[in-house]
Design a protein around this motif. Structure first.
Motif, short mmCIF file in Angstrom:
data_model
loop_
_atom_site.label_atom_id
_atom_site.label_comp_id
_atom_site.label_asym_id
_atom_site.label_seq_id
_atom_site.Cartn_x
_atom_site.Cartn_y
_atom_site.Cartn_z
N UNK A 10 0.84 -1.19 0.00
CA UNK A 10 0.00 0.00 0.00
C UNK A 10 0.88 1.24 0.00
N UNK A 11 0.71 2.12 -1.01
CA UNK A 11 1.52 3.34 -1.11
C UNK A 11 0.63 4.51 -1.54
N UNK A 12 1.26 5.69 -1.64
CA UNK A 12 0.55 6.81 -2.25
C UNK A 12 0.66 6.65 -3.77
N UNK A 13 0.29 7.67 -4.52
CA UNK A 13 0.24 7.55 -5.98
C UNK A 13 1.55 7.91 -6.66
N UNK A 31 -1.38 -1.31 -4.25
CA UNK A 31 -2.63 -0.60 -3.99
C UNK A 31 -2.32 0.82 -3.56
N UNK A 32 -3.17 1.77 -3.99
CA UNK A 32 -3.00 3.16 -3.57
C UNK A 32 -3.78 3.44 -2.31
N UNK A 98 -8.69 0.20 -10.41
CA UNK A 98 -8.27 -1.08 -9.85
C UNK A 98 -7.11 -0.93 -8.87
N UNK A 99 -6.51 0.26 -8.83
CA UNK A 99 -5.40 0.52 -7.91
C UNK A 99 -5.88 0.98 -6.53
N UNK A 104 -12.58 -3.61 -6.02
CA UNK A 104 -11.68 -4.36 -6.91
C UNK A 104 -10.66 -5.19 -6.14
N UNK A 105 -10.68 -5.09 -4.82
CA UNK A 105 -9.67 -5.79 -4.02
C UNK A 105 -10.26 -6.70 -2.97
N UNK A 106 -11.52 -6.95 -3.04
CA UNK A 106 -12.18 -7.77 -2.03
C UNK A 106 -11.67 -9.22 -2.02
N UNK A 107 -11.07 -9.65 -3.11
CA UNK A 107 -10.56 -11.02 -3.18
C UNK A 107 -9.23 -11.20 -2.44
#
Length: 143
Positions: A10-13, A31-32, A98-99, A104-107
């Motif tokens: 997990x990072x910033x953009x 992931x952002x 998706x980022x 989009x990340x529930x999986x």
């Protein structure tokens, strides 16, 4: 980590960070941070008369959509309702959805994390489980 990459990071953009992660950890899910994105709402959208309504509706689309199709429907409704089709910043966010969009990340398992913890400290997440005296061997029993 024994030569293994994390499953997610997990990072910033930051574009340089994205490039470095693609090179060094290509199998990790990048992931952002949602906090960094939503923090920009005021500077990017604050000039609109209905800013608070726009913000509330966007936050609903982001946090309350259960799957990608529901997010897309909710997001597109906000864009149409407030005539934001030509807003380049929102368009860029949508292209990269998706980022950062939770639907989009529930999986993947993220241990409840959605920010880089600038606002809510990761330390508070682990309080009660580990402290400075916790040994790695103790953690194995917990995990």
């Amino acid at each position: 980590m024994g030569g293994k990459s994390p499953m997610g990071i997990l990072t910033d953009q930051d574009a340089a960070m994205r490039k470095a992660l693609l090179t060094s950890m290509p199998e990790a899910r990048h992931r952002w941070c949602l906090w960094h994105i939503t923090e920009k709402f005021c500077s990017k959208l604050g000039m609109f008369e209905k800013y608070q309504d726009i913000k509330d509706d966007l936050l609903y689309a982001i946090y309350d959509s259960l799957d990608p199709s529901e997010f897309e429907e909710n997001w597109n409704n906000v864009i149409a309702k407030y005539d934001l089709v030509d807003n380049g910043w929102l368009g860029g966010l949508y292209r990269e959805r998706e980022m950062w969009v939770p639907a989009y990340m529930r999986h993947m398992f993220w241990a409840g994390m959605k920010t880089t913890q600038r606002v809510e400290s990761i330390n508070s997440f682990f309080d009660g489980y580990v402290n400075k005296h916790t040994r790695c061997m103790s953690l194995r029993r917990v995990l």
